[in-house]
Design a protein around this motif. Structure first.
Motif, PDB file in Angstrom:
ATOM      1  N   VAL A   1     -12.183   2.207 -12.462  1.00  0.00           N
ATOM      2  CA  VAL A   1     -11.504   2.484 -11.193  1.00  0.00           C
ATOM      3  C   VAL A   1     -10.036   2.087 -11.310  1.00  0.00           C
TER       4      VAL A   1
ATOM      5  N   ASN B   1      -6.516   0.578 -10.375  1.00  0.00           N
ATOM      6  CA  ASN B   1      -6.018  -0.540  -9.575  1.00  0.00           C
ATOM      7  C   ASN B   1      -4.776  -0.172  -8.776  1.00  0.00           C
TER       8      ASN B   1
ATOM      9  N   GLU C   1      -4.581   4.964  -6.329  1.00  0.00           N
ATOM     10  CA  GLU C   1      -5.277   3.681  -6.327  1.00  0.00           C
ATOM     11  C   GLU C   1      -6.699   3.849  -5.793  1.00  0.00           C
ATOM     12  N   GLU C   2      -7.639   3.182  -6.458  1.00  0.00           N
ATOM     13  CA  GLU C   2      -9.063   3.189  -6.126  1.00  0.00           C
ATOM     14  C   GLU C   2      -9.778   4.486  -6.494  1.00  0.00           C
TER      15      GLU C   2
END
Length: 542
Positions: free
Chosen positions: A302, A304, A56-57
Motif C-alpha cells: 500500500v 504511504n 496515498e493509500e
C-alpha cells in the motif's frame, strides 16, 4: 564450486515471473514497472518504479497467502519424513523448503518465481571470513575488533547442542553447519519428490545451502502466526529505504494451527462471540466484518504517500535498521550508510580491566545490573525502547548490556560497571558514580577551567578519566586500520572491503562523539538545576 541453480538455467526472466503472477492470481498494478537498478553503472538487481500517478493509500499489489512461499505451501509441506525440531528457527525451516523446491527445477509449481531469484549468494557478514573469497577476507580483517565482528561472534555464543533461536535465526555459522549436517542432507536424500527427478540431483553442498539461506535472510517477510516467514513476491522486488513510500501489510491474527482468518475449531474459550485472536475486530460494523471475512486472505503493498511518474518506490525491511543489521541480515549497506540510524557499539570487558562477567543461569533471564532510577544527559535513558524485552531473551548475557548507544550515550550498565571500578565493587561504588556525575553537571563544559569547581569535582575527574580511557581504548583499536577513507575512493577495492570500511568509520564517529562529551569538547546537554534536583534526591536516600 557447486551452484544452487543449474548452469543451464537461462538468466532471470520478468516475462516468466509475470506469467506466474497471472497464474497465481497475484495483482501487480499496471501503474508500476520493474527496472534494473544501477548505482555508479553497476547492476543492483531489480527495483520498482511508478509509471503513472499513484495516490496515498492506493493498494498497488495484492498477494494471496496461498501464493506466498512458506513451509506451509511448498511441495515439501506434506512430507512426514522431514521433521526438524519444533523450535527450529522458521528461517532455517524455510531454507530447507526453498532448497528442496529449487532442486525440483521446472517440475516445481513455484518455478516461475524461483527462476527470478538472484543467482549469486548474498554476502551476509557472517560469510565474509570463509565464504566470500579474497574481498570477503579483506573485509573481515577490517572489521575485526569492531561491532560487526562482535555481533557475528556473539550470535554463535552459547548455542550448545540445540538450534533454538528467534524467528530470524540465530547461532551463526555454527548453527547453520549443524542444521545442514543433521537435517538438510538427510531430508534431501529422503525426499520422495526428488526421486522422480531424472537424473537424480547430486546432494547439496554447504555452499549451495548458504546460498539458499542468504536468499531467505535477505528476502523473507513475516507473514502471520501460521506461516511465520515467507518469500513474498512481488513484495521482494521493492528496494529498501528508511524513507519508504509503500508498506507491506498482512492480517496476522490467523489461527496458528490451520491458518484460518475466520473463527475455527482450534479457537479456545471466548470472552465474547469472538475468539481471543479476533477480539480487536468486535467493534467493526457488520458490513466491514462481512467484507473482511468474505475476502481471500492476502497480503498487500500500500502507498504511504502520493507517488509521481518516474519515481522509484521503496519498501522498508524494518524500522530503524542500522548499517550493522543490514550487513548481517541483508548483505548490503546503502551508499548513504553513514546517515542511517546507528546501533549499539559494545565494549569488551578487557577494556574495563575486569574479569569476565558470569552468565546468568539458562533458566532465568538476565536483567541489567542497573538498579538506579537516576537520569543524566550522558547516560542512556531508562525509557529506551526494547531494552527490557531484549534482556528477557534467555540467551542474553550481561556483556550485551555494556555498550555505547546509537545516540552516543553510555549504557546504564556500562556506566555503573565503570563507577564500581573507580569507587568500589559494591552498590556504594555505583551510587558514588551517579553522585559524582550529577554533582559535576552545571559547571559549563566538562573539565573547563572557567568558573568555580563544584563539590565533588575530584570524584568527577576520576570517573570521567576512566570513562575516557575505556572509550579511547576502543577508538584506538579501530584506528589501527590505516587508509580507510582512501579505500572508499579506490576503484580497485572490492564492495565488501568498502562496506567494511564504511562500518568502521561510522563506528569511530559514534565513539568519538561520546568521548567528546566526557572530555569537555562538547556542551553539556542538560541544565545544572535539573541535575541538582537529582543530587538532592540522592542525599535524601543516603
Amino acid at each position: 564450486m557447486a551452484s544452487l541453480f543449474p548452469s543451464t538455467l537461462p538468466p532471470p526472466s520478468l516475462d516468466l515471473l509475470f506469467a506466474w503472477f497471472h497464474q497465481r492470481r497475484i495483482h501487480f498494478d499496471s501503474r508500476l514497472e520493474v527496472r534494473t537498478g544501477l548505482v555508479d553503472g553497476v547492476d543492483q538487481g531489480w527495483g520498482v518504479w511508478a509509471r503513472e500517478e499513484i495516490e496515498e493509500e492506493d493498494m498497488v499489489c495484492r498477494i494471496p497467502k496461498t501464493s506466498i512461499f512458506t513451509h506451509r505451501t511448498s511441495t515439501l509441506r506434506d512430507t512426514s519424513t522431514i521433521c526438524p525440531p519444533a523450535l527450529t528457527p522458521p528461517t532455517y525451516l524455510l531454507t530447507l523448503h526453498l532448497l528442496h523446491e529449487i532442486f525440483l527445477g521446472e517440475s516445481s509449481p513455484w518455478f516461475g518465481y524461483l527462476q527470478s531469484l538472484p543467482r549469486k549468494k548474498i554476502p551476509l557478514a557472517m560469510f565474509w571470513q570463509d565464504h566470500e573469497g579474497e574481498d570477503g577476507r579483506k573485509a573481515w580483517d577490517i572489521v575485526k575488533g569492531g561491532e560487526l565482528e562482535w555481533r557475528v561472534r556473539e550470535d554463535e555464543r552459547g548455542l550448545g547442542g540445540n538450534l533454538e533461536g528467534s524467528e530470524w535465526g540465530g547461532g551463526g555459522m555454527k548453527a547453520l553447519n549443524m542444521f545442514f549436517d543433521k537435517f538438510i542432507l538427510p531430508s534431501m536424500a529422503a525426499s520422495p519428490h526428488l526421486r522422480n527427478i531424472k537424473p537424480f540431483p547430486a546432494p547439496p553442498t554447504f555452499d549451495t545451502f548458504l546460498h539458499a539461506y542468504s536468499l531467505v535472510s535477505s528476502r523473507a517477510f513475516h507473514v502471520d502466526d501460521y506461516h511465520h516467514v515467507g518469500l513474498v513476491t512481488p513484495a521482494d522486488l521493492f528496494n529498501h529505504s528508511p524513507l519508504n513510500n509503500v508498506h507491506f501489510q498482512a492480517d496476522e491474527f490467523v489461527c496458528e494451527k490451520c491458518g484460518s482468518l475466520l473463527p475455527c475449531i482450534h479457537d479456545g474459550p471466548k470472552s465474547s462471540c469472538f475468539p481471543v485472536r479476533l477480539e480487536h475486530l468486535q467493534d467493526l460494523e457488520e458490513s466491514d466484518l462481512l467484507s473482511l471475512f468474505g475476502e481471500e486472505d492476502s497480503t498487500d503493498i500500500v502507498a504511504n504517500e502520493h507517488l509521481s511518474p518516474g519515481e522509484e518506490i521503496f519498501n522498508s525491511y524494518g524500522p530503524n535498521l542500522s548499517s550493522f543489521r543490514l550487513a548481517c541480515e541483508y548483505g548490503f549497506i546503502p551508499s548513504d550508510a553513514m546517515s542511517l540510524p546507528q546501533d549499539k557499539i559494545h565494549l569488551p570487558l578487557s577494556l574495563l580491566s575486569l574479569p569476565p562477567l558470569p552468565s546468568p543461569p539458562s533458566s532465568s533471564p538476565s536483567l541489567s545490573t542497573s538498579t538506579s532510577h537516576y537520569e543524566h544527559a550522558f547516560i542512556e535513558p531508562l525509557s529506551t525502547p526494547d531494552s527490557f524485552n531484549a534482556r528477557l531473551n534467555p540467551y542474553h548475557t550481561l556483556q550485551e548490556d555494556l555498550y555505547v548507544s546509537p545516540d552516543a550515550h553510555l549504557s546504564r550498565a556500562l556506566f555503573e560497571r565503570i563507577a564500581k571500578k573507580v569507587f568500589g565493587e559494591d552498590q556504594d561504588g555505583e551510587r558514588k558514580g551517579w553522585e559524582a556525575l550529577l554533582r559535576a553537571a552545571g559547571g559549563g563544559k566538562v573539565g573547563s577551567e572557567g568558573g568555580e569547581k563544584r563539590e565533588g569535582w575530584e570524584e568527577w575527574e576520576r570517573l570521567s578519566e576512566e570513562v575516557v580511557r575505556v572509550l579511547e581504548g576502543k577508538i584506538e583499536g579501530l584506528r589501527e586500520r590505516e587508509g580507510l577513507w582512501d579505500l572508499l575512493e579506490d576503484e580497485q577495492a572490492g564492495p565488501l572491503s568498502k562496506m567494511a570500511a564504511t562500518l568502521i568509520l561510522g563506528e569511530r564517529v559514534t565513539l568519538e562523539v561520546c568521548r567528546a562529551r566526557w572530555t569537555g569538547e562538547s556542551e553539556w546537554e542538560g541544565e545544572g538545576e535539573e541535575q541538582d534536583e537529582e543530587v538532592e534526591g540522592m542525599d535524601q536516600d543516603m
